[in-house]
Motif scaffolding. Structure first.
Motif, mmCIF file in Angstrom:
data_model
loop_
_atom_site.group_PDB
_atom_site.id
_atom_site.type_symbol
_atom_site.label_atom_id
_atom_site.label_comp_id
_atom_site.label_asym_id
_atom_site.label_seq_id
_atom_site.Cartn_x
_atom_site.Cartn_y
_atom_site.Cartn_z
ATOM 1 N N MET A 1 71.852 -21.929 2.184
ATOM 2 C CA MET A 1 72.239 -20.871 1.258
ATOM 3 C C MET A 1 71.090 -20.541 0.307
ATOM 4 O O MET A 1 70.741 -19.391 0.087
ATOM 5 N N LYS A 2 70.467 -21.597 -0.279
ATOM 6 C CA LYS A 2 69.377 -21.390 -1.220
ATOM 7 C C LYS A 2 68.183 -20.712 -0.551
ATOM 8 O O LYS A 2 67.522 -19.870 -1.154
ATOM 9 N N GLU A 3 67.907 -21.089 0.704
ATOM 10 C CA GLU A 3 66.781 -20.493 1.416
ATOM 11 C C GLU A 3 67.013 -19.010 1.652
ATOM 12 O O GLU A 3 66.108 -18.194 1.510
ATOM 13 N N ILE A 4 68.246 -18.637 2.023
ATOM 14 C CA ILE A 4 68.572 -17.236 2.258
ATOM 15 C C ILE A 4 68.454 -16.440 0.967
ATOM 16 O O ILE A 4 67.888 -15.344 0.937
ATOM 17 N N LEU A 5 68.963 -16.994 -0.137
ATOM 18 C CA LEU A 5 68.880 -16.296 -1.420
ATOM 19 C C LEU A 5 67.434 -16.128 -1.863
ATOM 20 O O LEU A 5 67.071 -15.105 -2.444
ATOM 21 N N LEU A 6 66.592 -17.120 -1.567
ATOM 22 C CA LEU A 6 65.182 -17.023 -1.916
ATOM 23 C C LEU A 6 64.518 -15.885 -1.152
ATOM 24 O O LEU A 6 63.759 -15.097 -1.716
ATOM 25 N N LEU A 7 64.809 -15.784 0.151
ATOM 26 C CA LEU A 7 64.263 -14.697 0.956
ATOM 27 C C LEU A 7 64.753 -13.345 0.451
ATOM 28 O O LEU A 7 63.983 -12.386 0.366
ATOM 29 N N LEU A 8 66.018 -13.266 0.099
ATOM 30 C CA LEU A 8 66.574 -12.024 -0.419
ATOM 31 C C LEU A 8 65.932 -11.654 -1.747
ATOM 32 O O LEU A 8 65.613 -10.486 -1.996
ATOM 33 N N ASN A 9 65.736 -12.637 -2.598
ATOM 34 C CA ASN A 9 65.106 -12.366 -3.891
ATOM 35 C C ASN A 9 63.685 -11.866 -3.726
ATOM 36 O O ASN A 9 63.230 -10.992 -4.458
ATOM 37 N N SER A 40 81.479 -3.443 0.941
ATOM 38 C CA SER A 40 80.628 -4.599 1.244
ATOM 39 C C SER A 40 79.296 -4.494 0.518
ATOM 40 O O SER A 40 78.825 -5.469 -0.090
ATOM 41 N N LEU A 41 78.676 -3.311 0.574
ATOM 42 C CA LEU A 41 77.382 -3.121 -0.084
ATOM 43 C C LEU A 41 77.500 -3.284 -1.590
ATOM 44 O O LEU A 41 76.656 -3.937 -2.222
ATOM 45 N N ALA A 42 78.531 -2.684 -2.185
ATOM 46 C CA ALA A 42 78.697 -2.758 -3.635
ATOM 47 C C ALA A 42 78.892 -4.203 -4.092
ATOM 48 O O ALA A 42 78.288 -4.647 -5.088
ATOM 49 N N ASN A 43 79.720 -4.950 -3.383
ATOM 50 C CA ASN A 43 79.963 -6.338 -3.773
ATOM 51 C C ASN A 43 78.758 -7.225 -3.505
ATOM 52 O O ASN A 43 78.504 -8.178 -4.253
ATOM 53 N N PHE A 44 77.986 -6.916 -2.473
ATOM 54 C CA PHE A 44 76.751 -7.651 -2.217
ATOM 55 C C PHE A 44 75.742 -7.399 -3.340
ATOM 56 O O PHE A 44 75.125 -8.344 -3.864
ATOM 57 N N ILE A 186 68.358 2.541 15.466
ATOM 58 C CA ILE A 186 69.801 2.691 15.335
ATOM 59 C C ILE A 186 70.408 1.305 15.153
ATOM 60 O O ILE A 186 70.325 0.457 16.040
ATOM 61 N N LYS A 187 71.007 1.072 14.002
ATOM 62 C CA LYS A 187 71.549 -0.241 13.681
ATOM 63 C C LYS A 187 73.015 -0.350 14.108
ATOM 64 O O LYS A 187 73.701 0.660 14.251
ATOM 65 N N ASP A 188 73.465 -1.569 14.292
ATOM 66 C CA ASP A 188 74.879 -1.830 14.563
ATOM 67 C C ASP A 188 75.624 -1.957 13.236
ATOM 68 O O ASP A 188 75.083 -2.463 12.246
ATOM 69 N N LEU A 189 76.865 -1.520 13.222
ATOM 70 C CA LEU A 189 77.699 -1.673 12.040
ATOM 71 C C LEU A 189 77.977 -3.159 11.824
ATOM 72 O O LEU A 189 78.469 -3.834 12.726
ATOM 73 N N PRO A 190 77.657 -3.685 10.638
ATOM 74 C CA PRO A 190 77.908 -5.111 10.392
ATOM 75 C C PRO A 190 79.391 -5.461 10.559
ATOM 76 O O PRO A 190 80.264 -4.683 10.173
ATOM 77 N N ILE A 191 79.643 -6.614 11.109
ATOM 78 C CA ILE A 191 81.019 -7.100 11.266
ATOM 79 C C ILE A 191 81.355 -7.963 10.054
ATOM 80 O O ILE A 191 80.838 -9.077 9.903
ATOM 81 N N ILE A 192 82.183 -7.426 9.168
ATOM 82 C CA ILE A 192 82.528 -8.099 7.917
ATOM 83 C C ILE A 192 84.047 -8.130 7.798
ATOM 84 O O ILE A 192 84.690 -7.074 7.728
ATOM 85 N N ASN A 193 84.614 -9.311 7.776
ATOM 86 C CA ASN A 193 86.069 -9.432 7.752
ATOM 87 C C ASN A 193 86.671 -8.976 6.432
ATOM 88 O O ASN A 193 87.645 -8.222 6.414
ATOM 89 N N ASP A 194 86.103 -9.429 5.334
ATOM 90 C CA ASP A 194 86.632 -9.092 4.015
ATOM 91 C C ASP A 194 85.484 -8.626 3.126
ATOM 92 O O ASP A 194 84.676 -9.443 2.669
ATOM 93 N N PRO A 195 85.376 -7.321 2.833
ATOM 94 C CA PRO A 195 84.259 -6.815 2.040
ATOM 95 C C PRO A 195 84.282 -7.273 0.589
ATOM 96 O O PRO A 195 83.284 -7.169 -0.112
ATOM 97 N N PHE A 196 85.426 -7.801 0.107
ATOM 98 C CA PHE A 196 85.517 -8.319 -1.250
ATOM 99 C C PHE A 196 85.175 -9.805 -1.314
ATOM 100 O O PHE A 196 85.067 -10.366 -2.399
ATOM 101 N N SER A 197 85.020 -10.434 -0.165
ATOM 102 C CA SER A 197 84.685 -11.855 -0.120
ATOM 103 C C SER A 197 83.664 -12.066 1.001
ATOM 104 O O SER A 197 84.006 -12.461 2.112
ATOM 105 N N LEU A 198 82.424 -11.808 0.686
ATOM 106 C CA LEU A 198 81.360 -11.815 1.690
ATOM 107 C C LEU A 198 80.964 -13.243 2.074
ATOM 108 O O LEU A 198 81.054 -14.165 1.265
ATOM 109 N N LYS A 199 80.507 -13.368 3.318
ATOM 110 C CA LYS A 199 80.012 -14.641 3.813
ATOM 111 C C LYS A 199 78.479 -14.602 3.853
ATOM 112 O O LYS A 199 77.866 -13.547 3.960
ATOM 113 N N GLU A 201 76.587 -15.249 6.162
ATOM 114 C CA GLU A 201 76.083 -14.656 7.403
ATOM 115 C C GLU A 201 75.953 -13.138 7.324
ATOM 116 O O GLU A 201 75.286 -12.517 8.158
ATOM 117 N N ASN A 202 76.599 -12.525 6.334
ATOM 118 C CA ASN A 202 76.535 -11.075 6.173
ATOM 119 C C ASN A 202 75.344 -10.622 5.338
ATOM 120 O O ASN A 202 74.986 -9.437 5.359
#
Length: 211
Positions: A1-9, A40-44, A186-199, A201-202
């Motif tokens: 998790m920390k590694e992903i957040l570091l890359l995102l930052n 999903s984007l807004a909550n991310f 052309i990107k694929d639409l992300p598969i997100i089960n709950d846009p208010f509770s992101l995982k 992997e999203n």
């Protein structure tokens, strides 16, 4: 998790000094997942990137009021709602929306029900524009016609993202042709089960859409 957040930052720092992100999402046709992706984007942006986010549902009839409408607030003199830290403006008042986007120091997600000459000023005011549509064989013509009718190829390619809702061998071949036409991946639409509770992997897919 920390590694992903570091890359995102690290990615987000590259755009920190630029103007606030204004992401507009519109569908080639109804019910292709525009609102789901926008939430999903807004909550991310808010929960993961820590941004001040305003969500604009530009539509004659709100799909979100029953979900986000518990807590009323004001943005300037405009009635809005706050839900899980994101502020929601549910309106079809173009002038009011334009003023909010000019005045407020925030990142914006615009859920646009229809792109036409009336709503185009808001579309033009965004610096990240996402188009979603189906590339099933019987739908691909509609996608091309949407692009041509609205002159989307005239926009800065770096500010345009095209998404397809279906992933299979047939649509991947069709997507290759659309990629050549738009000079864009052309990107694929992300598969997100709950846009208010992101995982976790999203996160990467959503970050890539924010550019």
């Amino acid at each position: 998790m920390k590694e992903i957040l570091l890359l995102l930052n690290n990615k987000i720092k590259k755009i920190e000094n630029k103007v606030n992100k204004k992401v507009c999402v519109v569908g080639v046709s109804p019910n292709v997942g525009v609102t789901h992706l926008c939430i999903s984007l807004a909550n991310f942006m808010h929960s993961v990137l820590g941004k001040n986010v305003i969500y604009i549902e530009l539509s004659n009839e709100s799909q979100l009021l029953s979900v986000v409408g518990m807590k009323q607030i004001l943005i300037g003199d405009i009635l809005a709602y706050e839900y899980k830290g994101v502020r929601y403006v549910l309106s079809n008042d173009i002038d009011a929306i334009r003023n909010i986007m000019l005045r407020e120091n925030a990142w914006f997600v615009v859920d646009m029900a229809s792109l036409n000459e009336e709503t185009r000023p808001i579309f033009n005011n965004c610096n990240n524009r996402i188009i979603i549509g189906s590339l099933r064989p019987w739908c691909q013509r509609e996608y091309y016609e949407f692009i041509d009718k609205l002159g989307l190829l005239e926009y800065d390619m770096d500010q345009m993202t095209y998404i397809k809702t279906d992933t299979n061998k047939k649509t991947n071949i069709i997507a290759s042709g659309l990629a050549n036409y738009t000079k864009s991946t052309i990107k694929d639409l992300p598969i997100i089960n709950d846009p208010f509770s992101l995982k976790e992997e999203n996160f990467q897919e959503l970050m890539d859409l924010i550019r």
